[in-house]
Design an enzyme around this catalytic site. Structure first.
Site, PDB file in Angstrom:
ATOM      1  N   TYR A   5     -83.393 -88.087 -73.994  1.00 47.33           N
ATOM      2  CA  TYR A   5     -82.320 -87.244 -74.204  1.00 47.33           C
ATOM      3  C   TYR A   5     -80.932 -87.895 -73.690  1.00 47.33           C
ATOM      4  CZ  TYR A   5     -79.320 -82.842 -73.203  1.00 47.33           C
ATOM      5  OH  TYR A   5     -78.770 -81.964 -73.466  1.00 47.33           O
ATOM      6  N   SER A  44     -73.443 -82.763 -74.737  1.00 47.16           N
ATOM      7  CA  SER A  44     -73.671 -82.890 -73.107  1.00 47.16           C
ATOM      8  C   SER A  44     -73.013 -83.777 -72.438  1.00 47.16           C
ATOM      9  CB  SER A  44     -75.186 -82.789 -72.995  1.00 47.16           C
ATOM     10  OG  SER A  44     -75.542 -83.250 -71.634  1.00 47.16           O
TER      11      SER A  44
END
Length: 245
Positions: free
Chosen positions: A140, A127
């Protein structure tokens, strides 16, 4: 290059798109998910990747089925959106377990088989949040930053044995995970879901469009193929201009 690949989070979203693309390219794919779709691409296998036993079982089952492994695609993940002051500690532990510890364990258990392959490949879906941060995503962001560092280390240690490791860092991709983030961000900020998508999630991107899962799959297929031999130890970014700022 086409061979034997283990893909996690393969029942939907990016993982499913990658598994479908690899199957189309002639790979044998071991498709791992918490609740695998038996109608999906590859050979489905259920495993809880938040546990050591689950990660070991996934690698062992793939090796038993295929007789070895040539590639590992660590894609499984989820998101939790919350202000830091209220961030649930159990959610933090779960995020780190799935997003950071699972890639470590999968690579560790697959390592001798990737070495035996002679040109083993490791691709981790890291990501754009492995490179930058956003509010309300402490777990995250921390885990994704960590996994980028893990990939760099794997590349350095694996080089002598022909093992290459890369982190793919996409911006927002049109998946169920992102759809849930839109809802959560709208609730956190008291705005509509359309506003949350365009003015919050996509605001950092120069091009305010969602990336399609198939676009990420194309990048993964390239990295796992002959053209990807020179890519190791680095993030490969497809973020619609997010990190250009």
């Amino acid at each position: 290059m086409a061979g034997r690949a283990l893909v996690t989070g393969a029942a939907s979203g990016i993982g499913r798109a990658i598994a479908e693309r690899l199957v189309a390219d002639g790979w044998r794919v071991f498709a791992v998910d918490l609740a695998p779709d038996e109608t999906g691409p590859g050979e489905p296998f259920a495993a809880d990747l938040a546990t050591r036993d689950g990660n070991r079982a996934a690698v062992d089952a793939a090796v038993e089925r295929f007789g070895g492994l040539d590639a590992l695609v660590a894609n499984a993940g989820f998101q939790h959106v919350s202000p830091f002051a209220d961030f649930d500690e159990d959610r933090w532990d779960a995020l780190v377990a799935v997003l950071l510890t699972s890639p470590f364990l999968l690579a560790r258990y697959a390592w001798p088989h990737l070495r035996e392959s002679g040109e083993g490949r490791i691709v981790v879906l890291a990501s754009v949040h492995g490179l930058v941060a956003s509010p309300f995503k402490a777990g995250y962001v921390a885990a994704k930053h960590g996994v980028v560092g893990l990939v760099k280390t794997l590349a350095l240690e694996g080089a002598a044995d022909g093992i290459r490791a890369v982190a793919i860092c996409p911006g927002y991709v049109g998946t169920p995970l992102v759809e849930r983030q839109v809802v959560a961000q709208a609730e956190q900020r008291g705005i509509s879901e359309d506003e949350a998508l365009r003015e919050v999630l996509l605001e950092p991107q120069a091009i305010r469009e969602l990336i399609e899962p198939e676009e990420v799959a194309n990048v993964a297929a390239f990295l796992l193929g002959p053209g990807g031999r020179a890519f190791t130890g680095a993030p490969v970014v497809l973020d619609n201009g997010w990190t250009a700022r």
